[in-house]
Design an enzyme around this catalytic site. Structure first.
Site, PDB file in Angstrom:
ATOM      1  N   ASP A 241      39.983  35.935  36.431  1.00  0.00           N
ATOM      2  CA  ASP A 241      40.164  37.331  36.836  1.00  0.00           C
ATOM      3  C   ASP A 241      40.274  37.446  38.343  1.00  0.00           C
ATOM      4  O   ASP A 241      39.731  36.613  39.053  1.00  0.00           O
ATOM      5  CB  ASP A 241      38.853  38.096  36.572  1.00  0.00           C
ATOM      6  CG  ASP A 241      38.679  38.458  35.138  1.00  0.00           C
ATOM      7  OD1 ASP A 241      39.622  38.255  34.391  1.00  0.00           O
ATOM      8  OD2 ASP A 241      37.589  38.945  34.810  1.00  0.00           O
ATOM      9  N   LYS A 263      43.474  41.301  36.175  1.00  0.00           N
ATOM     10  CA  LYS A 263      43.380  42.466  35.302  1.00  0.00           C
ATOM     11  C   LYS A 263      42.391  43.432  35.941  1.00  0.00           C
ATOM     12  O   LYS A 263      41.413  43.809  35.342  1.00  0.00           O
ATOM     13  CB  LYS A 263      42.862  42.049  33.922  1.00  0.00           C
ATOM     14  CG  LYS A 263      43.861  41.308  33.092  1.00  0.00           C
ATOM     15  CD  LYS A 263      44.177  41.951  31.762  1.00  0.00           C
ATOM     16  CE  LYS A 263      44.967  43.151  31.890  1.00  0.00           C
ATOM     17  NZ  LYS A 263      46.031  43.592  31.194  1.00  0.00           N
ATOM     18  N   GLY A 295      31.313  38.514  35.543  1.00  0.00           N
ATOM     19  CA  GLY A 295      30.171  39.014  34.771  1.00  0.00           C
ATOM     20  C   GLY A 295      30.021  38.282  33.460  1.00  0.00           C
ATOM     21  O   GLY A 295      30.035  37.053  33.412  1.00  0.00           O
ATOM     22  N   ASP A 296      29.900  39.043  32.382  1.00  0.00           N
ATOM     23  CA  ASP A 296      29.821  38.463  31.047  1.00  0.00           C
ATOM     24  C   ASP A 296      31.158  38.674  30.357  1.00  0.00           C
ATOM     25  O   ASP A 296      31.714  39.773  30.413  1.00  0.00           O
ATOM     26  CB  ASP A 296      28.695  39.149  30.251  1.00  0.00           C
ATOM     27  CG  ASP A 296      28.551  38.517  28.883  1.00  0.00           C
ATOM     28  OD1 ASP A 296      27.830  37.519  28.778  1.00  0.00           O
ATOM     29  OD2 ASP A 296      29.204  38.991  27.928  1.00  0.00           O
ATOM     30  N   MET A 376      33.847  50.363  35.989  1.00  0.00           N
ATOM     31  CA  MET A 376      35.160  50.919  36.335  1.00  0.00           C
ATOM     32  C   MET A 376      35.074  52.443  36.494  1.00  0.00           C
ATOM     33  O   MET A 376      35.918  53.184  35.998  1.00  0.00           O
ATOM     34  CB  MET A 376      36.191  50.553  35.247  1.00  0.00           C
ATOM     35  CG  MET A 376      36.432  49.063  35.208  1.00  0.00           C
ATOM     36  SD  MET A 376      37.438  48.523  33.822  1.00  0.00           S
ATOM     37  CE  MET A 376      36.225  48.435  32.511  1.00  0.00           C
TER      38      MET A 376
HETATM   39  N1  SAH Z   1      32.825  41.468  32.449  1.00  0.00           N
HETATM   40  C1  SAH Z   1      32.400  42.160  33.655  1.00  0.00           C
HETATM   41  C2  SAH Z   1      32.998  43.541  33.742  1.00  0.00           C
HETATM   42  C3  SAH Z   1      34.488  43.550  33.883  1.00  0.00           C
HETATM   43  S1  SAH Z   1      35.151  45.165  34.068  1.00  0.00           S
HETATM   44  C4  SAH Z   1      30.869  42.171  33.704  1.00  0.00           C
HETATM   45  O1  SAH Z   1      30.226  41.829  32.721  1.00  0.00           O
HETATM   46  O2  SAH Z   1      30.318  42.491  34.761  1.00  0.00           O
HETATM   47  C5  SAH Z   1      35.284  45.313  35.804  1.00  0.00           C
HETATM   48  C6  SAH Z   1      34.196  46.186  36.332  1.00  0.00           C
HETATM   49  O3  SAH Z   1      32.972  45.505  36.345  1.00  0.00           O
HETATM   50  C7  SAH Z   1      34.389  46.638  37.757  1.00  0.00           C
HETATM   51  O4  SAH Z   1      35.266  47.753  37.846  1.00  0.00           O
HETATM   52  C8  SAH Z   1      32.978  47.035  38.140  1.00  0.00           C
HETATM   53  O5  SAH Z   1      32.650  48.281  37.595  1.00  0.00           O
HETATM   54  C9  SAH Z   1      32.173  45.995  37.388  1.00  0.00           C
HETATM   55  N2  SAH Z   1      31.789  44.838  38.228  1.00  0.00           N
HETATM   56  C10 SAH Z   1      32.138  43.553  38.072  1.00  0.00           C
HETATM   57  N3  SAH Z   1      31.549  42.788  39.015  1.00  0.00           N
HETATM   58  C11 SAH Z   1      30.813  43.598  39.778  1.00  0.00           C
HETATM   59  C12 SAH Z   1      29.967  43.425  40.904  1.00  0.00           C
HETATM   60  N4  SAH Z   1      29.751  42.224  41.446  1.00  0.00           N
HETATM   61  N5  SAH Z   1      29.364  44.512  41.428  1.00  0.00           N
HETATM   62  C13 SAH Z   1      29.541  45.737  40.890  1.00  0.00           C
HETATM   63  N6  SAH Z   1      30.321  45.957  39.838  1.00  0.00           N
HETATM   64  C14 SAH Z   1      30.959  44.924  39.276  1.00  0.00           C
END
Ligand code: SAH
Length: 456
Positions: A241, A263, A295-296, A376
């Site tokens: 990503d 994405k 993230g996850d 988001m």
């Molecule tokens: N799979 C990811 C989320 C993906 S969607 C997870 O589990 O974290 C993308 C959104 O995740 C971003 O728009 C934001 O809202 C959030 N996000 C991802 N990384 C972040 C971070 N380091 N700090 C704050 N928000 C984050």
């Protein structure tokens, strides 16, 4: 690092050694392993130097170094054991822009010669910048014992065998062959002939690829799981990503191909279909594909679509969970996401879905004590605020926005539902941000600039 290690090309280089006694001899023994042209300057030379000259391995000049001798030289060793003479030669070298070493005088030298373990072409250089010469000797002894004497020959033979090995498909199959070539090379087992090994590998079943859906966590490499680290170590291809930052990508196997398949919210993005095709295609070539998601992978990661593409193609897959942004954000606030007597459920929402601003069960979210992690959500802030207040939420409900959660650039914006939209609009949030509805930073949370500003 006070001294930076490099490997210097010796072929065609001219190296000048000033001195003809024991100190010079010690350096010459090392230098004669190279292909450099060596000139020894000394009024009197040890008989060994004369022998080497007779063998055509160096040339002896029966006078001290002069400025003109350094013209075009690559390195100079001042090795006369006479401090004043060594300093004079060093001065000439400095003036001529030639790298010089004064033997046993690290302080005044432009370069130093490391301790070495020589299994040519495998050469290990050891340096402690003079801080621990005894340790350097111990390391050298350990390496000498570890690296068998025949290692260099095996490496040379393997190198010459490269064109034949190209008969194997690139990637896993070829890497497996090379791993087998050097298997046992370090524990001294008798090596198998290369051609036999190659035939065995050609006959082997074609490698089967697999896909690992790996959670990269919020962005700090320290927040990767051990399993994620191991997956990155194995990867032939990493498809990631936009949200996965460089320090994490740098942990991938050095030879791994790194592909960005973006994405993120509103920027240019790779169509999902194309990402699916890429993942499946590379795995079908027999490669280990790491699909690295911020993230996850199971939280707003379109994981199911990618899994279904793998299943349709009969590709093996597995999921390596990661730390989701909400967890990192809650940790930074010093708050728990659930709390006895306050909220017994936690909602994880997106501000946007395929249809634009996402609709939710606003009445439930508007209840006092409700906690939600909104992903988001930056651009949906005004909409969220409006919907929640319309359903009776208090304007004073705490809301925290955590930008770049868990990363060095993290910022926390402490707002209330009433101020959320204006606060977000007036703060330039460029990184990913997660909104935590119902949670305020605890007083003891880290004192970040924005937090202090909000507290004033
Ligand atoms: N799979 C990811 C989320 C993906 S969607 C997870 O589990 O974290 C993308 C959104 O995740 C971003 O728009 C934001 O809202 C959030 N996000 C991802 N990384 C972040 C971070 N380091 N700090 C704050 N928000 C984050």
């Amino acid at each position: 690092m006070q001294f930076f290690p490099i490997f210097l090309r010796s072929e065609g280089a001219r190296i000048v050694v000033s001195g003809g006694g024991e100190t010079a001899l010690a350096k010459l023994r090392l230098l004669l392993k190279t292909r450099a042209r060596i000139a020894v300057h000394a009024a009197e030379a040890d008989p060994k130097i004369l022998d080497w000259q007779a063998e055509g391995r160096l040339s002896w000049v029966a006078r001290p170094v002069e400025a003109a001798d350094l013209d075009g030289a690559r390195l100079v060793y001042a090795a006369t054991d006479d401090a004043a003479e060594d300093a004079r030669v060093a001065g000439l070298a400095r003036a001529a822009g030639v790298l010089f070493n004064i033997v046993d005088n690290r302080e005044d030298s432009a370069f130093i010669t490391p301790a070495m373990v020589d299994r040519d072409p495998v050469v290990v250089a050891i340096g402690t910048e003079g801080a621990a010469p005894v340790l350097a000797r111990k390391i050298k002894a350990g390496l000498e014992a570890w690296l068998p004497a025949g290692l260099g020959a095996r490496v040379r033979a393997a190198n010459a065998f490269r064109p034949e090995a190209e008969a194997l498909p690139q990637g896993r199959a070829r890497r497996g062959f090379w791993a087998a070539v050097f298997d046992g090379a370090l524990d001294g087992r008798a090596p198998e002939p290369l051609d036999r090994l190659l035939e065995a590998h050609k006959a082997a079943r074609p490698a089967v690829g697999e896909v690992l859906f790996v959670g990269a966590g919020p962005g700090d490499p320290d927040d990767l799981t051990m399993r994620a680290r191991r997956a990155l170590d194995r990867a032939d291809v990493v498809i990631h990503d936009r949200l996965v930052p460089a320090p994490i990508l740098e942990l991938a196997r050095r030879e791994a191909e790194i592909v960005e398949a973006g994405k993120t919210g509103f920027g240019p993005s790779t169509p999902q279909e194309e990402i699916n095709r890429l993942i499946v295609g590379r795995a079908a070539e027999g490669l280990v594909v790491v699909r690295l998601k911020a993230g996850d992978p199971s939280v707003f990661g379109r994981l199911d679509e990618e899994i279904e593409a793998c299943e349709a193609a009969g590709i093996a897959w597995s999921v390596v969970p990661g730390l989701t942004a909400a967890s990192a954000a809650a940790a930074s606030l010093g708050q728990s996401l659930t709390r006895r007597g306050r909220n017994s459920d936690l909602r994880v929402l997106t501000g946007h879905d395929v249809n634009g601003l996402a609709d939710h069960d606003w009445a439930t979210l508007a209840r006092p004590g409700a906690v939600a992690a909104i992903y988001m959500g930056k651009r949906a802030a005004r909409f969220l605020q409006g919907r929640l207040m319309m359903h009776g939420a208090e304007a004073a409900t705490p809301v925290s926005v955590v930008e770049n959660a868990g990363r060095p650039e993290e910022r926390i914006l402490a707002a209330t539902l009433g101020t959320l939209a204006t606060e977000i609009a007036s703060t330039e949030l460029t990184g990913p941000a997660v909104i935590l509805l119902g949670l305020a930073p605890r007083a003891a949370a880290r004192s970040l600039p924005l937090l202090q500003e909000a507290a004033r």
